[in-house]
Design an enzyme around this catalytic site. Structure first.
Site, PDB file in Angstrom:
ATOM      1  N   GLY A  98       0.731  -1.368   0.093  1.00 10.19           N
ATOM      2  CA  GLY A  98       0.058  -0.044  -0.060  1.00 10.19           C
ATOM      3  C   GLY A  98       0.847   1.068  -0.071  1.00 10.19           C
ATOM      4  CG  LEU A  99      -0.719   4.705  -1.455  1.00 10.33           C
ATOM      5  CD1 LEU A  99      -1.686   5.934  -2.044  1.00 10.33           C
ATOM      6  CD2 LEU A  99       0.284   5.254  -3.055  1.00 10.33           C
ATOM      7  CB  SER A 100       4.431   6.139   2.082  1.00  9.50           C
ATOM      8  OG  SER A 100       4.903   6.806   2.919  1.00  9.50           O
ATOM      9  CB  ALA A 101       1.360   7.719   5.352  1.00 10.06           C
ATOM     10  CB  SER A 102      -1.533   2.705   3.187  1.00  9.30           C
ATOM     11  OG  SER A 102      -0.566   1.608   3.400  1.00  9.30           O
ATOM     12  N   GLY A 103      -0.805   2.577   6.563  1.00 10.11           N
ATOM     13  CA  GLY A 103      -1.005   2.126   7.992  1.00 10.11           C
ATOM     14  C   GLY A 103      -0.348   0.624   7.915  1.00 10.11           C
ATOM     15  CE  LYS A 104       3.484  -0.064   2.970  1.00  9.29           C
ATOM     16  NZ  LYS A 104       2.858   1.329   3.349  1.00  9.29           N
ATOM     17  CB  SER A 105       4.732  -0.209   9.601  1.00 11.13           C
ATOM     18  OG  SER A 105       5.517  -0.211   8.356  1.00 11.13           O
TER      19      SER A 105
ATOM     20  CB  SER B 113       5.757  -3.849  -2.740  1.00  8.74           C
ATOM     21  OG  SER B 113       4.640  -4.265  -1.934  1.00  8.74           O
TER      22      SER B 113
END
Length: 208
Positions: free
Chosen positions: A35-42, A109
């Site tokens: 997902g996009l940067s700051a989408s909440g993945k981490s 990615s």
């Protein structure tokens, strides 16, 4: 990819994957969060890791920024470097999954072909690869912007930034979609956990 090493032979160990999985009461797999940067993945990945460990499960997060501090610190953000970044992580995630870990990755990615390579790395050795699209509109990501990267990209200080001047290709058929504008990290983690139980990747589930 060019293979440069010669005279190498794969050595089989005396302990196979099933023995490790029976020991751990779980099946090794990779949960690939994109997902996009700051989408909440981490945040989602570490929340899921915590939930799994609370249930006495062996889990580990391979986080994009963390990996770039070590293994991939020689890679930038060109298309070629992004491809190699994802290939390396695909291989590392495969090793973790083969060891019996439930492995979460948190990487933008952005390109279909790179994620397909990571999936194939797992498919080739019969390991489950679960693609999770962490879906948040770019406007929401820009509002969050915890690292200030979108602001820098808008000012032209970062070139090739995904979602601004470089494309993000959403998964066409992910195993799960987690909309982080609508779900809390805990709710998203429980959705993934439920999927793992449903598919049999957590054997004899027990909660504390």
């Amino acid at each position: 990819m060019q293979i440069k090493a010669n005279n190498i032979i794969w050595h089989e160990g005396h302990v196979n994957r099933k023995v490790r999985e029976d020991l751990l009461k779980q099946r090794g797999c990779t949960i690939w969060m994109t997902g996009l940067s700051a989408s909440g993945k981490s945040t989602l990945a570490f929340t899921l890791e915590h939930a799994l460990v609370q249930r006495n499960r062996l889990a580990y997060v391979l986080d994009g920024d963390n990996v770039r501090h070590g293994l991939n610190k020689n890679l930038g953000f060109s298309a070629e470097d992004r491809e190699e970044n994802i290939r390396r992580i695909g291989e590392v995630a495969k090793l973790f999954a083969d060891a019996g870990f439930i492995t979460m990755t948190s990487f933008i990615s952005p390109y279909h072909k790179d994620r397909d390579i990571a999936r194939k790395i797992h498919d080739d050795v019969n390991l489950f690869f679960m693609e999770v699209f962490v879906d948040a509109p770019v406007e929401v990501c820009e509002e969050r912007d915890p690292k200030g990267l979108y602001k820098k990209a808008r000012r032209g200080e970062i070139k090739g930034f995904t979602g601004i001047d470089d494309p993000y290709e959403p998964p066409g058929n992910p195993e799960l979609v987690i909309k982080t504008k609508e779900l809390t990290p805990q709710e998203g983690a429980m959705k993934i956990l439920g999927y793992l139980v449903e598919k049999g990747y957590l054997m004899l589930p027990n909660s504390r």
